[in-house]
Design an enzyme around this catalytic site. Structure first.
Site, short mmCIF file in Angstrom:
data_model
loop_
_atom_site.label_atom_id
_atom_site.label_comp_id
_atom_site.label_asym_id
_atom_site.label_seq_id
_atom_site.Cartn_x
_atom_site.Cartn_y
_atom_site.Cartn_z
N ARG A 176 0.44 -1.30 -0.21
CA ARG A 176 0.41 0.16 0.29
C ARG A 176 0.70 1.52 0.22
NH1 ARG A 176 -2.27 -3.57 -1.51
NH2 ARG A 176 -3.74 -4.68 -0.72
N SER A 226 -11.39 -0.75 2.79
CA SER A 226 -10.80 -0.91 3.43
C SER A 226 -10.27 0.48 4.56
CB SER A 226 -9.76 -2.11 3.29
OG SER A 226 -9.69 -3.01 2.90
N GLU A 296 -4.75 3.18 6.30
CA GLU A 296 -4.96 2.77 5.01
C GLU A 296 -5.48 3.64 3.81
OE1 GLU A 296 -6.35 -0.47 1.72
OE2 GLU A 296 -5.27 -1.59 3.49
#
EC number: 1.3.1.98
Length: 304
Positions: A176, A226, A296
């Site tokens: 990420r 998410s 995230e």
């Protein structure tokens, strides 16, 4: 400098209908939250993006780039300066076993075009609700695949306003994250190196992943996807569930009863509600497990 002066400069390079003042950003985010942008522009070419950046740089105006607003929370006070939407840059080209897509193209569309041309490698992206630029920015991934596995190179704008090419290694893709994040570069397009495959097998894999996603994720509500990064050796959703937070509500947002890793907007929630919920989850999970959850989702903009 007055906003109208900046707008007048922008109009020399960008059509008036693609420039908006005091534009509500909640129209463009998956959470349906966020304040207004001082100036919101939608360039239709790489040259227009460069021109807007030059104007901002010359006038010392902050610039924020937006893709399709899927993994982002924009605070209720909005964003100062110029917001550049890349959603008009959607060209997708197939050449041999490679696909090149502009930053604003949906990564889902790229995966479908790959399938239609009997190319395998992007099946994992068939349900990722993000743009190509956003996918490269955060090395998006799902179900065992990630952008790092298939990207060959990307065209980006660097700090000097130059368009340069970065190959897979130079992009520094990791879980990420990427050099794009670290250096605040701007992705203009990405090229993916795929492999020939059987269209029925590709579609079958996409069907399996789509069914899995639809059965486990709360797609019926607005959300930012998410919220938390996966802690080493753990799953964020399981930690949140173990902390008895599933179904917990703050303001108009709720920890999804379907998947605890998602925060859904169930009743006209605000970005402040999202931030308060994130902080509450982090505090509660840490007290319960000793594990600190990291976000995230990107949180940007000004508070009210």
């Amino acid at each position: 400098m007055e906003l109208h002066t900046i707008v007048d400069q922008l109009k020399k390079s960008i059509q008036s209908e693609h420039i908006k003042i005091n534009e509500p950003l909640k129209k463009y985010t998956y959470t349906k939250t966020g304040g207004n942008a001082d100036i919101y522009i939608m360039p239709t070419s790489y040259t227009e993006v460069q021109a807007a950046l030059n104007i901002a740089r010359q006038n010392d105006i902050p610039v924020t780039f937006l893709g399709n607003g899927s993994n982002i929370i924009i605070r209720d006070g909005g964003i100062r300066g110029i917001v550049i939407s890349l959603l008009n840059l959607t060209k997708i080209r197939v050449h041999g076993h490679s696909i090149t897509a502009s930053s604003g193209a949906a990564i889902i569309d790229v995966s479908r075009i790959a399938r239609d041309h009997h190319l395998t490698g992007l099946e994992f992206a068939c349900g990722i609700p993000g743009s190509v630029g956003g996918a490269v920015f955060m090395n998006a991934g799902a179900y065992g695949g990630e952008i790092k596995d298939v990207i060959d190179h990307a065209l980006v704008i660097n700090h000097e306003g130059e368009i340069i090419s970065l190959d897979n290694q130079a992009l520094e893709l990791d879980y990420r994250t990427s050099i794009i994040q670290k250096e605040h570069f701007v992705v203009l397009e990405a090229s993916f190196k795929l492999a020939p495959g059987d269209i029925q097998s590709i579609q079958s894999q996409m069907d399996i992943l789509t069914e899995r996603r639809e059965s486990k994720q709360p797609l019926e509500y607005p959300s930012c996807g998410s919220v938390f990064r996966r802690p080493p050796g753990h799953f964020a959703g399981k930690l949140i569930q173990d902390a008895q937070l599933q179904g917990h509500t703050i303001g108009g947002v709720q920890v999804s009863e379907k998947h605890a890793g998602f925060i859904v907007n169930v009743n006209e929630g605000t970005a402040t509600d999202y931030e308060n919920m994130i902080a509450h989850i982090q505090e509660t999970v840490y007290k319960n497990s000793g594990i600190a959850l990291e976000t995230e989702v990107r949180i940007i903009g000004e508070p009210l």
